[in-house]
Design an enzyme around this catalytic site. Structure first.
Site, PDB file in Angstrom:
ATOM      1  CE1 TYR A  33       0.116   1.960   4.295  1.00 33.82           C
ATOM      2  CE2 TYR A  33       1.014  -0.259   4.454  1.00 33.82           C
ATOM      3  CZ  TYR A  33       0.859   1.007   4.981  1.00 33.82           C
ATOM      4  OH  TYR A  33       1.428   1.331   6.178  1.00 33.82           O
ATOM      5  NE  ARG A  52       7.013   4.259   0.614  1.00 32.37           N
ATOM      6  CZ  ARG A  52       6.724   4.978   1.701  1.00 32.37           C
ATOM      7  NH1 ARG A  52       7.641   5.169   2.634  1.00 32.37           N
ATOM      8  NH2 ARG A  52       5.527   5.513   1.842  1.00 32.37           N
ATOM      9  NE  ARG A 100      -5.644 -19.946   3.698  1.00 31.77           N
ATOM     10  CZ  ARG A 100      -4.733 -20.720   4.277  1.00 31.77           C
ATOM     11  NH1 ARG A 100      -4.565 -21.970   3.867  1.00 31.77           N
ATOM     12  NH2 ARG A 100      -3.973 -20.249   5.257  1.00 31.77           N
ATOM     13  CE  LYS A 147       3.162   3.135   3.140  1.00 31.27           C
ATOM     14  NZ  LYS A 147       3.581   3.325   4.548  1.00 31.27           N
ATOM     15  CD  GLU A 179       9.575   1.487  10.710  1.00 31.80           C
ATOM     16  OE1 GLU A 179       9.528   2.422   9.892  1.00 31.80           O
ATOM     17  OE2 GLU A 179       9.532   0.294  10.359  1.00 31.80           O
TER      18      GLU A 179
END
Length: 284
Positions: A33, A52, A100, A147, A179
């Protein structure tokens, strides 16, 4: 007002935007995301976020469904469709839907979703009051530079911080701060030196982080990119976070230890102003 959402090429009311129960983003958190701030209807630091995004997709072997030009057009279009003056655009790309299986599907089509959230960014009230932070162990996986939507533990960390009376969490590994739950951590030493952890797989490569470091160096500040401990942070003259929607926001307390004089610091404030001015001037 019902928002208009972008889903795989279609513009839909948010109540009608549906994703398959077999989507790997839902089943495996197999998705990435990005969040881009919007001020005055324009995109802030967009090209950094777009770059990014491509890096994260490459690391997971997911193809971007749109060209760079088309993706920018969608960002601009969703702002117009939702009359968004200030807030953010959330983008998510999953590997797609398939039965799956832990092995990646070969022919799944990526799922692309964008939606908006209206919220104060430029005049975020937290920039005036500062944040209190609680430190918690960093128990995430070791590819934090990607991310991904694997955000359960950062959510747990933030909830633990709130339970302890703080606003947010800073994550600690081997005695050093990595962070925040959703932001980069910074401190300022007594001599005015900005200290922030260097880039590695241990933390997200923040777009706002990079911009703030460039602005600090351009303003003549010394910048050290290295790990720092909880104790060093508590003894610092200032502390602050950076992220797409927080810009630079001061931290005034860490684990009940007051930072500086307990008020938002002047250097964090200066960097926030510089970032706001320069990024508004270059917004697209």
């Amino acid at each position: 007002m019902t928002r208009t959402v972008y889903l795989n090429g279609a513009w839909l009311p948010e109540t009608e935007a549906k994703v398959s129960v077999f989507d790997r983003g839902f089943l495996f958190a197999d998705a990435i995301y990005e969040v881009t701030a919007v001020i005055g209807g324009k995109l802030i630091d967009y090209y950094g976020h777009a770059a990014r995004l491509q890096r994260s997709l490459s690391e997971l072997g997911i193809a971007c469904p749109l060209s760079e030009e088309a993706l920018l057009d969608v960002h601009r279009d969703i702002v117009l469709r939702n009359h968004l003056d200030e807030g953010l655009i959330y983008l998510q790309i999953s590997r797609g839907a398939d039965d799956r299986d832990f092995a990646y599907p070969v022919k799944a089509e990526p799922t692309l979703v964008l939606f908006t959230q209206a919220k104060p960014v430029l005049n975020n009230p937290r920039s005036q009051t500062g944040l209190s932070i609680a430190t918690v162990p960093d128990w995430r996986w070791e590819r934090r530079d990607i991310k991904t939507v694997q955000l359960l533990y950062p959510s747990m960390a933030k909830m633990e911080a709130i339970r302890r009376g703080a606003d947010d969490a800073w994550l600690v590994e081997d005695g050093f701060i990595t962070e925040g739950s959703a932001a980069t951590a910074h401190i300022v030493k007594a001599d005015g030196t900005l200290v922030t952890r260097g880039l590695s797989n241990a933390l997200l490569h923040g777009i706002t982080r990079a911009s703030i470091i460039d602005l600090a160096r351009g303003a003549g500040m010394t910048v050290e990119e290295r790990p720092f401990s909880v104790e060093e942070a508590q003894e610092a003259a200032e502390a602050f976070i950076t992220s797409a929607t927080n810009f630079a926001t001061s931290v005034i307390k860490i684990d009940d230890v007051v930072i500086g004089d307990g008020k938002p610091g002047p250097i964090a404030g200066k960097l926030r102003r510089l970032y706001s001015e320069t990024r508004l001037a270059s917004a697209i």
